[in-house]
Structures are given as C-alpha cells and as structure tokens.
Design an enzyme around this catalytic site. Sequence first.
Site, PDB file in Angstrom:
ATOM      1  N   ALA A  22      -8.667   1.046  -2.164  1.00 15.75           N
ATOM      2  CA  ALA A  22      -8.377   1.892  -0.991  1.00 15.75           C
ATOM      3  C   ALA A  22      -9.563   2.806  -0.718  1.00 15.75           C
ATOM      4  O   ALA A  22     -10.615   2.674  -1.355  1.00 15.75           O
ATOM      5  CB  ALA A  22      -7.124   2.710  -1.239  1.00 15.75           C
ATOM      6  N   ASN A  23      -9.440   3.702   0.246  1.00 13.89           N
ATOM      7  CA  ASN A  23     -10.475   4.710   0.498  1.00 13.89           C
ATOM      8  C   ASN A  23      -9.811   6.022   0.904  1.00 13.89           C
ATOM      9  O   ASN A  23      -8.581   6.113   0.978  1.00 13.89           O
ATOM     10  CB  ASN A  23     -11.467   4.204   1.555  1.00 13.89           C
ATOM     11  CG  ASN A  23     -10.780   3.921   2.874  1.00 13.89           C
ATOM     12  OD1 ASN A  23     -10.276   4.819   3.524  1.00 13.89           O
ATOM     13  ND2 ASN A  23     -10.729   2.646   3.253  1.00 13.89           N
TER      14      ASN A  23
END
Length: 401
Positions: free
Chosen positions: A211-212
Amino acid sequence: MTLKDKRILLIISGGIAAYKSLDLIRRLRERGASVRPVMTKGAEEFVTPLAVGALSGGKVFTELFSREEEQDVGHIRLARECDLILVAPATADLMAKMANGLANDLASAVLLAADRPVLVAPAMNPKMWANRATERNVETLKGDGIRFIGPMKGEMAESGEAGLGRMAEPLEIVAAVEALLDGLPKPLAGRTAIVTSGPTHEPIDPVRYIANRSSGRQGHAIAAALAALGAEVTLVSGPVTIPDPAGVTTQHVETAREMLEAVEAALPADIAVMVAAVADWRVAASADEKIKKKPGDAPPALQLTENPDILKTVGHHARRPAVVIGFAAETQDVETNGRAKLERKGADFIVANDVSPETGIMGGTRNSVKIISAGGVDAWPDLSKEDVAARLAAMIADRLS
Ligand code: C5P
C-alpha cells in the site's frame, strides 16, 4: 454547511460598518465558504488588515500597484477566482466608482474586471443614501445586474441619526449570499465526471498487502467540488478511512485492476480526474493462503509485475473524456516530470506536487501544486486540499464552457 466550498471575494470599503465585516467573515466561514478579502484605503482606517487576515485565515489584498500582489494573484484573477463578489460595507464613493467604471484602486479594478455575480451591502448616512447622485448610481448598478442587500433602517453608529443607511446585519447578508448562489445556474450541470482517489491495496496473501500513504483527502475533495458545481460524479475510491463525500456516487475498490474496471465501467464521461495513488506494481502471483514463517526458512521473495496505468488508459481511450487530469506526486524535478507525464499519459492537465516527506502533503490537509498544461505552468499558492479542489473544479468548468 450551506456555503460549502463557495469562494467569496469580500470587498470592504471605508465606513464604520466595516467592523461588522469581521463578524461577516466568521459567519461565512462557519458555513463552509472561503473568504478572500480586499480592503480599500478607507477600510483600513476602520479595521486593520491584520484583524481581517486573522479572521479570513489568509492573505488580505490592498494594493493595485504592487508588483508583489499583481504577480502573486493579480486583480484579474481576484475577480475570477470566486463564486461571488460581496461588497460590505459599500460606501457611496465606491458605488459611484462602480456605476461609472472607475478603476483607480484594487477594489474598483476588481469590480470592473468582474464576471461573477456581485452583491452590494451599502452603508452610509441617510442623507447620502437619499442624495439624488447616489440614487442615480444605485439605479445604474441595478440596471447592470448588481444585487443589493439593504441598506436597513436604523440609528447611525456615528451621528445617532435615524433613517435608511445602516448596513444589513451579517446574518442578513449571509442569507442574501445563499439566496443568490442558490439561484445561479451551476456551471457543470449536465456534465459527468469520474474521480479516482486514495491508495490501492495489492495483496501479497489473504492478510498482507502492498500500500502507500495516500489518505484520499485530495481526491474526495475534488469529487465533492465537482458535484458542488453540478456535475454528476462517480468516485472510485481505494481503501481509505475518510467518509464518502455527500452528493457523489462512491464505489469502493481494493486493487488497481478493480479500480480500472470501475473507471472503464463509468465511461463515457466529460471529465476524468485521476487522483488515486495507484500502486505501480502488484505481486505477480499472490498466495491463496497466508504465507507462513517457518524457523530456518529464508524470507519469501516477492515477484512483482506492473499494474495497468489507469490514467494512461483513460487518456488514450476510444471514449476519452473531454477533460483528462492526472496528478504527479514527485519528490524531485516536479516540473520536468510533470511535463513528461502530460505527454505520456494523454492528459490535458497534470497537477504536480512535491510529496517529499518534509512537505507533509501526503496524508496531510494542505497542498501546494503546479498546474502543467500545453499552455505552460501555473504555480498555485499553498492551499487547503478543499481550496485546491474548488479551484480545480472552477478551472475544469472554464475549460468546458
Ligand atoms: O506515473 P505516475 O504514477 O507518477 O502518475 C501519476 C498519475 O497517474 C496520477 O494521476 C495517478 O492517479 C495516475 N496513475 C494511474 N494508474 C497507475 C499509475 C498512476 O491512474 N497505475
């Protein structure tokens, strides 16, 4: 909030009623509007730019012949980058200038350059209001489509004289602003828009993912701002913790591939704003079962493969929207990379921002962007993500009109 995302340019001219403008700013902002103040020299005799700036939460504009102010925003942009121009208090002098097209200070120049609705709240001595010269000017202004709220009957602050001339109360002015804005045609009515927002989650196994740090704040604000201008908006959101914006159809997805599918299903549309921080790579073959850590085993190696580029797909689509906008989150060479991206992705605009950790933009509430188009680069000042969204929506409406 009844004035959510509305941008009010408030012109304060020189009268004792200017003290009420301070409360007016608060009331407008309480309802979700942003207020950009312009003060005349006369106004500065009654209230200070410091007080006005503190309440409006931003810069106060006072000078026409200032290189710094003209380069920063300029009187033409001041006149355009708003939904409504409110003059409160409006002195007899400023109204006389408006009626005759004079433009020798910032307030009058902005009013002459205005192509937005103008609402005037006069405040003056009853004799000045009743003077034939003022009457003539008011008739001219009404004929030009300028709207009025007040003046009201009452006792004058300075002289104790009673009569017509008291400025309307802040809440009466707010109600007039709301009524005027409600009655206006919405510039994006009948248009459709697709906005992507948030991160994507790319599974490693059923419990782990790549993810980010994207929060979805900027994309969600853009969806809301387009809807506020009347567009029918489909928001395709990756996993976020913020609520769905009101007045928008939100579809929740996890992965880049799901996001692309939802975006393509929402075509055709007039506008596409791809804000999501889509993961560039996903795990080539995510595990169906949780990957177990066993004593003595080497850590698993993740084989990555490229995700589809949603912006690029939309930018080159057979049913390409009339306006396609991408974002460029960069930590270096923001402008050069933004320009390259414009070409590669088939976008009309790239909103480039520096997301180096020290800027606090990623996951934060403010944003400082450059708008890159074939026409050049426009650097916007540091703004809240809502203000960036409102400006962007207005820019899209201008482009489509
Ligand atoms: O190439 P880069 O990720 O920097 O481009 C950013 C822009 O492209 C953003 O508008 C983002 O939403 C979009 N994008 C996309 N699909 C991807 C990667 C980026 O839509 N797979």
